[in-house]
Design a protein around this motif. Structure first.
Motif, PDB file in Angstrom:
ATOM      1  N   VAL A   1       0.860  -1.345   0.066  1.00  0.00           N
ATOM      2  CA  VAL A   1      -0.071   0.001   0.015  1.00  0.00           C
ATOM      3  C   VAL A   1       0.970   1.245  -0.062  1.00  0.00           C
ATOM      4  O   VAL A   1       0.755   2.304  -0.718  1.00  0.00           O
ATOM      5  N   LEU A   2       2.018   1.204   0.796  1.00  0.00           N
ATOM      6  CA  LEU A   2       2.598   2.345   0.725  1.00  0.00           C
ATOM      7  C   LEU A   2       3.570   2.576  -0.471  1.00  0.00           C
ATOM      8  O   LEU A   2       3.795   3.790  -0.763  1.00  0.00           O
ATOM      9  N   GLN A   3       3.894   1.663  -1.088  1.00  0.00           N
ATOM     10  CA  GLN A   3       4.706   1.477  -2.232  1.00  0.00           C
ATOM     11  C   GLN A   3       3.850   2.293  -3.451  1.00  0.00           C
ATOM     12  O   GLN A   3       4.157   3.075  -4.040  1.00  0.00           O
ATOM     13  N   SER A   4       2.491   1.789  -3.284  1.00  0.00           N
ATOM     14  CA  SER A   4       1.640   2.223  -4.257  1.00  0.00           C
ATOM     15  C   SER A   4       1.374   3.784  -4.335  1.00  0.00           C
ATOM     16  O   SER A   4       1.366   4.540  -5.041  1.00  0.00           O
ATOM     17  N   HIS A   5       1.490   4.306  -3.029  1.00  0.00           N
ATOM     18  CA  HIS A   5       1.276   5.894  -2.462  1.00  0.00           C
ATOM     19  C   HIS A   5       2.662   6.347  -3.100  1.00  0.00           C
ATOM     20  O   HIS A   5       2.594   7.515  -3.731  1.00  0.00           O
ATOM     21  N   THR A   6       3.694   5.679  -2.759  1.00  0.00           N
ATOM     22  CA  THR A   6       4.862   6.367  -3.128  1.00  0.00           C
ATOM     23  C   THR A   6       4.993   6.462  -4.729  1.00  0.00           C
ATOM     24  O   THR A   6       5.583   7.550  -5.302  1.00  0.00           O
ATOM     25  N   ASP A   7       4.699   5.592  -5.229  1.00  0.00           N
ATOM     26  CA  ASP A   7       4.839   5.526  -6.800  1.00  0.00           C
ATOM     27  C   ASP A   7       3.820   6.677  -7.547  1.00  0.00           C
ATOM     28  O   ASP A   7       4.317   7.146  -8.340  1.00  0.00           O
ATOM     29  N   GLU A   8       2.887   6.840  -6.857  1.00  0.00           N
ATOM     30  CA  GLU A   8       1.800   7.695  -7.310  1.00  0.00           C
ATOM     31  C   GLU A   8       2.489   9.148  -7.117  1.00  0.00           C
ATOM     32  O   GLU A   8       2.131   9.973  -7.944  1.00  0.00           O
ATOM     33  N   LEU A   9       2.897   9.264  -6.003  1.00  0.00           N
ATOM     34  CA  LEU A   9       3.724  10.550  -5.565  1.00  0.00           C
ATOM     35  C   LEU A   9       4.892  11.001  -6.524  1.00  0.00           C
ATOM     36  O   LEU A   9       4.860  11.914  -7.005  1.00  0.00           O
ATOM     37  N   ILE A  10       5.682   9.890  -6.909  1.00  0.00           N
ATOM     38  CA  ILE A  10       6.878   9.865  -7.722  1.00  0.00           C
ATOM     39  C   ILE A  10       6.376  10.267  -9.236  1.00  0.00           C
ATOM     40  O   ILE A  10       6.971  11.144  -9.891  1.00  0.00           O
ATOM     41  N   ARG A  11       5.399   9.566  -9.550  1.00  0.00           N
ATOM     42  CA  ARG A  11       4.558  10.165 -10.762  1.00  0.00           C
ATOM     43  C   ARG A  11       4.335  11.301 -11.078  1.00  0.00           C
ATOM     44  O   ARG A  11       4.371  11.986 -11.941  1.00  0.00           O
ATOM     45  N   HIS A  12       3.707  12.125  -9.935  1.00  0.00           N
ATOM     46  CA  HIS A  12       3.101  13.307 -10.001  1.00  0.00           C
ATOM     47  C   HIS A  12       4.424  14.252 -10.073  1.00  0.00           C
ATOM     48  O   HIS A  12       4.494  15.383 -10.622  1.00  0.00           O
TER      49      HIS A  12
END
Length: 516
Positions: free
Chosen positions: A269-280
């Motif tokens: 879950v944390l990784q998905s949030h991190t990936d989303e933040l990195i994409r932004h």
């Protein structure tokens, strides 16, 4: 046929090659016990010299030399010689190991020849003998340790079972041979068939394969890493275990399985949030970079059209009462062309910046190339009265298939650079030629030049030569020019010398097709 020899080859050369290339000593003795061959390695292994071998070219002479210097140990040299000569005259196969006085151990293998005499091969087995002794000693030590360890494990078994069953992680122990000997209750839940292998002396690798039948590995002692090594394993039931292995002092392997399923779920879950933040963040960074590049390119590329507009506007303002309608129309036409060029550059730069592929699409058409070059030179000359642009383009083709707007942008950029970096010298030469389906346009100046070690970098974005100090610029003009010319399947070359000037040459095919 047991072997093959080309009868036409040079037998002596072949023999010379063979005896000098082998890594073993070789001697050949004929039926009369005369030495026919003695290679360099044999001389070295027997601690002889070429002079000694030459002086004693018989088997008996060599044996006597060795006996007299004590190679065969204490005893009468004559008896030692007689004994060895008697054995040699039997011409029987022999294979034995002899230890020389210096401790070197030589394996001596003699093979009789069909026409009498024999061939002897000498091999240095000193290191093999030492390793064999060490291996035997190590084996004996290991067996002793294993025996003692087994006794100690048996004495402590019951105590350990009670202790390890209280551990929440799965724990298993394998002996140095890789046989599973101990497991706690948690490990039994992870590997339900583990008790079968404990009772039968099965290996830990076999236990693992009851759950992971497709896993393959090498010998157990090499499995600290690889398919059965440390790491996080996902089991068929969906649970994750972190596997940690530790080698004990006696060679036993202790494996601990920690359930990290909950951690993995939270981490996902944390990784998905991190990936989303990195994409932004990447998107924001890309937008910022695009804006910065657009501003840089606009400031670089709009100077010439703006200068043309300003120059024509000033002339019209100064001579408004004297200008004839045709001259006014010429000025207005120059202004409108410059405005059109600026609008075109804005549109193409925006399309380029917004393109996900990072490329510019060509809009190629049949173009009167000579007229284009003359128009660009005339336009630049009109706003740079301090410089003289000399044009020689009679050898150019009448027309070429290319993107006229982008090519005009490239030519304009190169000529403008030639003027900008030639503040003291006024002459600029623009020449054209064609050959083999290509045409070339070269722009030469007598300006500040570029150091030779910096020429390979001039097409890098934002790079500026050390000689450009004090001259305004962004370092993107040549980068953009090279990209556009390469898109036309062409190339840009730079030749320069500091203090003497620079020549920039564009080479393009007359019939351009966009590069893949």
């Amino acid at each position: 046929m047991a072997h093959y020899v080309n009868r036409e080859c040079d037998a002596w050369a072949l023999l010379e090659c063979l005896v000098s290339s082998v890594h073993q000593g070789i001697t050949v003795v004929d039926k009369d016990l005369n030495i026919d061959l003695f290679n360099h390695e044999a001389i070295r292994l027997l601690d002889l010299s070429a002079e000694i071998v030459a002086q004693t070219p018989t088997f008996e002479g060599l044996i006597r030399y060795n006996a007299e210097r004590g190679d065969y140990g204490p005893g009468d040299p004559d008896e030692q010689v007689a004994e060895r000569i008697a054995i040699a005259k039997k011409f029987e196969p022999h294979d034995f190991v002899r230890e020389r006085p210096d401790g070197t151990r030589l394996r001596i293998q003699g093979t009789p020849m069909s026409n009498g005499g024999f061939v002897t091969i000498y091999t240095d087995v000193t290191e093999e003998h030492r390793q064999k002794i060490e291996l035997e000693n190590a084996h004996e030590r290991l067996e002793g340790r294993l025996s003692e360890s087994s006794k100690e494990l048996n004495r402590s078994r019951n105590l350990l079972l009670n202790a390890i069953n209280a551990i929440s992680d799965g724990l298993g122990v394998a002996n140095p041979r890789g046989e599973i000997i101990l497991a706690n209750d948690k490990m039994r839940k992870i590997y339900p068939r583990i008790d079968e292998f404990i009772d039968s002396g099965g290996s830990a690798v076999d236990v693992i394969r009851t759950v992971f039948p497709d896993k393959t590995g090498r010998n157990f002692e090499n499995e600290d890493e690889g398919p059965f090594g440390d790491g996080e394993w996902r089991f068929p039931d969906g649970r994750w275990y972190k596997v940690t292995r530790t080698r004990a002092s006696d060679g036993s392997l202790i494996s601990v399985y920690s359930d990290v399923t909950s951690y993995k779920e939270q981490h996902a879950v944390l990784q998905s949030h991190t990936d989303e933040l990195i994409r932004h963040l990447r998107k924001e960074k890309k937008l910022t970079e695009m804006q910065r590049e657009f501003v840089s390119m606009a400031s670089h590329e709009f100077r010439t059209p703006l200068a043309i507009i300003d120059s024509n506007a000033q002339r019209m303002a100064r001579k408004i009462d004297k200008l004839e309608p045709t001259m006014v129309m010429d000025r207005i036409t120059n202004i409108r062309q410059s405005v059109e060029r600026m609008q075109y550059l804005i549109t193409r730069f925006l399309n380029f910046s917004q393109s996900q592929s990072g490329e510019v699409d060509l809009q190629s058409e049949d173009t009167a190339i000579r007229d284009l070059v003359e128009r660009v030179c005339k336009s630049i000359q009109s706003v740079n009265k301090d410089h003289d642009i000399h044009i020689n383009i009679s050898d150019l083709p009448e027309s070429a298939t290319l993107d006229p707007k982008l090519f005009e942008h490239c030519l304009n950029n190169i000529i403008s650079n030639a003027i900008k970096y030639s503040p003291e010298r006024k002459n600029i030469w623009v020449t054209g030629s064609q050959a083999d389906g290509n045409f070339q346009i070269s722009v030469r100046d007598e300006g500040v030049g570029i150091p030779s070690d910096e020429i390979p970098k001039v097409f890098n974005r934002y790079f500026r030569a050390s000689t450009s100090s004090g001259i305004a610029g962004t370092g993107i003009g040549l980068n953009m020019t090279e990209m556009i010319i390469q898109k036309h399947n062409g190339k840009v070359d730079v030749d320069s010398q500091v203090g003497e000037g620079t020549t920039v040459t564009m080479t393009l095919p007359t019939a351009v097709r966009a590069a893949a």
